[in-house]
Design an enzyme around this catalytic site. Structure first.
Site, PDB file in Angstrom:
ATOM      1  CB  ALA A   1      -1.863  -5.506  -0.631  1.00  0.00           C
TER       2      ALA A   1
ATOM      3  CB  SER B   1       0.401   2.618  -2.645  1.00  0.00           C
ATOM      4  OG  SER B   1       0.656   1.601  -1.768  1.00  0.00           O
ATOM      5  CG  ASN B   2      -2.315  -2.022  -2.093  1.00  0.00           C
ATOM      6  OD1 ASN B   2      -2.187  -2.039  -0.890  1.00  0.00           O
ATOM      7  ND2 ASN B   2      -1.003  -2.702  -2.618  1.00  0.00           N
ATOM      8  NE  ARG B   3      -9.803   1.918  -1.722  1.00  0.00           N
ATOM      9  CZ  ARG B   3     -10.033   3.356  -1.494  1.00  0.00           C
ATOM     10  NH1 ARG B   3      -9.422   4.035  -0.130  1.00  0.00           N
ATOM     11  NH2 ARG B   3     -10.455   3.990  -2.358  1.00  0.00           N
ATOM     12  CB  SER B   4      -2.699  -3.299   2.004  1.00  0.00           C
ATOM     13  OG  SER B   4      -2.189  -4.156   3.254  1.00  0.00           O
TER      14      SER B   4
END
Ligand code: C5P
Length: 208
Positions: free
Chosen positions: A88, A21-24
């Site tokens: 994102a 996943s990512n930091r959004s």
């Protein structure tokens, strides 16, 4: 207007307990949903997992993966007049999803094979006709050239450029470009304030 809005990160599972996943945080997307609702628009909020409470008046469609997000968006796109892509979306997902938890083998590395995810906004905007399509571009450095390339490649009417420092932050600065190259700077300001300014700029002349 009825606006389809994607927000938050996507989660791409590797096995039952792990994902990419990512930091959004989803903050900008949720702030935009609130700002649109406050101006009298309807919002279908297709959202990846976030820690935020969604606005009560939005129709909320929770999803996990990019493929789920695309399927949910396709279901709602025909009823909407505009799409705003703030999510994102993970660019890649693991080629294989293991039903069992992957085991660690002492002393051995592990290579992951990744495959590309669909571009949700580009897929929807391709057949938009006279409907409005708005995208975000998160670029390090100047970013203008890349933002304008994305505007054309994805068939967008507006692209909103921000820097990596905006991810997860309370505050941000934005540059908004339209399809004829007109540019507007917004901020630095808190995301709810920026969202109001963006909605006024992009949807201002369009009746709710
Ligand atoms: O190409 P990039 O990820 O920078 O594009 C950003 C814009 O495209 C954002 O509006 C994002 O929500 C959207 N996007 C998408 N599906 C993808 C990748 C990006 O909808 N797979």
């Amino acid at each position: 207007m009825r606006v389809l809005l994607t927000a938050g990160p996507t989660r791409e599972p590797l096995d039952p307990v792990r994902f990419l996943s990512n930091r959004s945080s989803g903050r900008m997307g949720y702030a935009l949903a609130r700002a649109l609702l406050a101006e009298g628009h309807q919002v279908v909020l297709v959202t990846g997992p976030t820690a935020l409470r969604p606005p009560a008046k939005a129709k909320v469609v929770p999803v996990e993966t990019a493929e789920d997000m695309l399927a949910a968006c396709r279901r709602h796109w025909s009823d909407c007049d505009a799409v705003v892509g703030v999510a994102a979306v993970a660019d890649y997902r693991p080629a294989r999803h293991s039903g069992d938890k992957l085991k660690r083998t002492e002393g051995q590395g592990l290579s992951l094979e990744l495959v590309p995810n669909p571009d949700i906004l580009a897929t929807l905007a391709k057949d938009k006709g006279g409907r409005l399509a708005v995208g975000f571009a998160l670029e390090s450095g100047d970013g203008k050239v890349e933002a304008l390339r994305k505007l054309r490649a994805k068939n967008l009417d507006f692209v909103v450029l921000n820097g990596p420092e905006a991810q997860g932050a309370e505050q941000a600065s934005l540059r908004v470009f339209d399809a004829i190259g007109k540019e507007r700077h917004l901020g630095p300001a808190r995301k709810p304030t920026l969202a109001k300014q963006l909605v006024r700029w992009i949807f201002g002349r369009i009746p709710a």
